[in-house]
Write an enzyme that holds these catalytic residues in place. Structure first.
Site, mmCIF file in Angstrom:
data_model
loop_
_atom_site.group_PDB
_atom_site.id
_atom_site.type_symbol
_atom_site.label_atom_id
_atom_site.label_comp_id
_atom_site.label_asym_id
_atom_site.label_seq_id
_atom_site.Cartn_x
_atom_site.Cartn_y
_atom_site.Cartn_z
ATOM 1 C CG ASP A 284 -2.067 0.955 1.108
ATOM 2 O OD1 ASP A 284 -2.357 1.400 -0.016
ATOM 3 O OD2 ASP A 284 -2.665 1.290 2.145
ATOM 4 C CG ASN B 185 -8.097 -1.689 -5.070
ATOM 5 O OD1 ASN B 185 -7.215 -2.540 -4.907
ATOM 6 N ND2 ASN B 185 -8.284 -0.720 -4.186
HETATM 7 C C1 IPE Z 1 -5.578 -2.550 -0.149
HETATM 8 O O1 IPE Z 1 -5.212 -1.236 -0.263
HETATM 9 C C2 IPE Z 1 -5.575 -3.212 -1.496
HETATM 10 C C3 IPE Z 1 -4.274 -3.371 -2.130
HETATM 11 C C4 IPE Z 1 -3.114 -3.048 -1.628
HETATM 12 C C5 IPE Z 1 -4.299 -4.000 -3.431
HETATM 13 P P1 IPE Z 1 -6.292 -0.056 -0.440
HETATM 14 O O2 IPE Z 1 -5.510 1.197 -0.568
HETATM 15 O O3 IPE Z 1 -7.228 -0.380 -1.515
HETATM 16 O O4 IPE Z 1 -7.070 -0.125 0.950
HETATM 17 P P2 IPE Z 1 -7.788 1.023 1.776
HETATM 18 O O5 IPE Z 1 -8.736 1.709 0.851
HETATM 19 O O6 IPE Z 1 -6.735 1.941 2.275
HETATM 20 O O7 IPE Z 1 -8.450 0.293 2.906
HETATM 21 C C1 IPE Z 2 -1.682 0.191 -3.344
HETATM 22 O O1 IPE Z 2 -1.409 1.542 -3.372
HETATM 23 C C2 IPE Z 2 -1.888 -0.384 -4.726
HETATM 24 C C3 IPE Z 2 -3.278 -0.715 -5.049
HETATM 25 C C4 IPE Z 2 -4.295 -0.653 -4.252
HETATM 26 C C5 IPE Z 2 -3.534 -1.140 -6.412
HETATM 27 P P1 IPE Z 2 -2.585 2.616 -3.405
HETATM 28 O O2 IPE Z 2 -2.942 2.888 -4.817
HETATM 29 O O3 IPE Z 2 -3.684 2.214 -2.517
HETATM 30 O O4 IPE Z 2 -1.858 3.898 -2.820
HETATM 31 P P2 IPE Z 2 -2.442 4.912 -1.728
HETATM 32 O O5 IPE Z 2 -2.848 4.083 -0.555
HETATM 33 O O6 IPE Z 2 -3.597 5.589 -2.368
HETATM 34 O O7 IPE Z 2 -1.306 5.812 -1.436
HETATM 35 MG MG MG Z 3 -4.053 2.454 -0.553
#
Ligand code: IPE
Ligand code: IPE
Ligand code: MG
Length: 267
Positions: free
Chosen positions: A32, A80
């Site tokens: 993340d 997502n």
């Molecule tokens: C979890 O991260 C999903 C992945 C890393 C693929 P998100 O960024 O989607 O989760 P939330 O929204 O912070 O809970």
């Molecule tokens: C994790 O990074 C990757 C996916 C969920 C695909 P994020 O895209 O959630 O990055 P932040 O949390 O918005 O910084």
């Molecule tokens: Mg994230």
């Protein structure tokens, strides 16, 4: 294989603090912080996703070197899809490109790759390359990389519940036969031991619908580092921290010199 020196920012050699006999065999990672990493640099969020791929390659290499056997990474959750279509499309194209470019090396490294999640909504060209990558690496036995895409822990549990309900209704199994073992054997991770360690980067302290069943007793390590800045040193810190934990699984810490008879409760 010897680990070699791994020096952290305080000039400590982390390899000396690591117990190679106690490296978790299965590590799960919520990768993340890609978007925030890019935004902080004034770049589009997609740059963070691209950079995140290099980090995954580094962590995969490090896991193998350490003697870990399975890595399960969260690449795209069922939630997502709610992101802007441009970002979702970018991620789907990125998965396809990365697979196309890396599958040969993955195979040479004797890594078996598996995709965990509901693949049905993905475009045909991605499904095709996923399927050919899985078949190509099917017999590799050095290491298993599980990539969770369109994965949700709740959806996985509901799917198993539905499957068992149908089998019960048709008389194939009796309701009394439904137990943890049977349930476990129907999960997308069937045959794989639960992760001993879950790492989440970017400081968020939540599971976000990841491996809800399988993480029941995993140790959780939250790293404040954003995924694109994560590296072997940060990974080692997580494992060293894990090695200091006392895993009780609901029991009590075993004290070597104390027997039940000696305890203050015996008469
Ligand atoms: C979890 O991260 C999903 C992945 C890393 C693929 P998100 O960024 O989607 O989760 P939330 O929204 O912070 O809970
Ligand atoms: C994790 O990074 C990757 C996916 C969920 C695909 P994020 O895209 O959630 O990055 P932040 O949390 O918005 O910084
Ligand atoms: Mg994230």
């Amino acid at each position: 294989m010897s680990l070699g020196k791994i020096i952290d920012e305080k000039n400590n050699d982390l390899s000396k603090r690591l117990d190679m006999q106690k490296v978790p065999q299965h590590i799960a990672i919520i990768m993340d912080g890609n978007g925030r990493w890019a935004t902080k640099k004034g770049l589009p969020r997609t740059y963070g996703h691209k950079r995140g791929v290099n980090v995954l390659k580094e962590i995969l290499k490090a896991s193998k070197k350490l003697g870990c056997k399975v890595l399960t990474v969260y690449a795209f959750s069922t939630e997502n899809w709610t992101r802007p279509i441009k970002e979702v499309d970018f991620l789907i194209n990125l998965f396809r490109e990365v697979l196309r470019n890396e599958i040969e090396e993955i195979n040479e490294e004797s890594i078996k790759i598996k995709f965990i999640g509901d693949l049905t909504p993905f475009p045909e060209n991605l499904k095709k390359i996923i399927s050919s990558s899985e078949s190509l690496t099917r017999n590799n036995n050095e290491f298993l990389l599980n990539v969770c895409v369109n994965y949700g822990g709740r959806q996985e549990i509901v799917k198993v519940a539905k499957e068992l309900a149908i089998k019960t209704f048709s008389g194939e199994i009796k309701p009394s036969e439904v137990n943890e073992e049977l349930f476990n054997s129907k999960l997308l991770t069937r045959g794989i031991k639960d992760p001993e360690l879950l790492i989440r980067t970017s400081g968020e302290k939540r599971i976000s619908n990841f491996l809800l069943w399988q993480l029941a007793y995993s140790e959780i390590y939250i790293s404040d580092v954003l995924w694109p800045d994560f590296n072997e040193i940060e990974f080692l810190k997580a494992i060293i921290d894990y090695q200091s934990r006392n895993r009780r699984f609901g029991g009590i810490e075993s004290l070597p010199n104390e027997s039940l008879e000696d305890s203050q409760y015996s008469s």
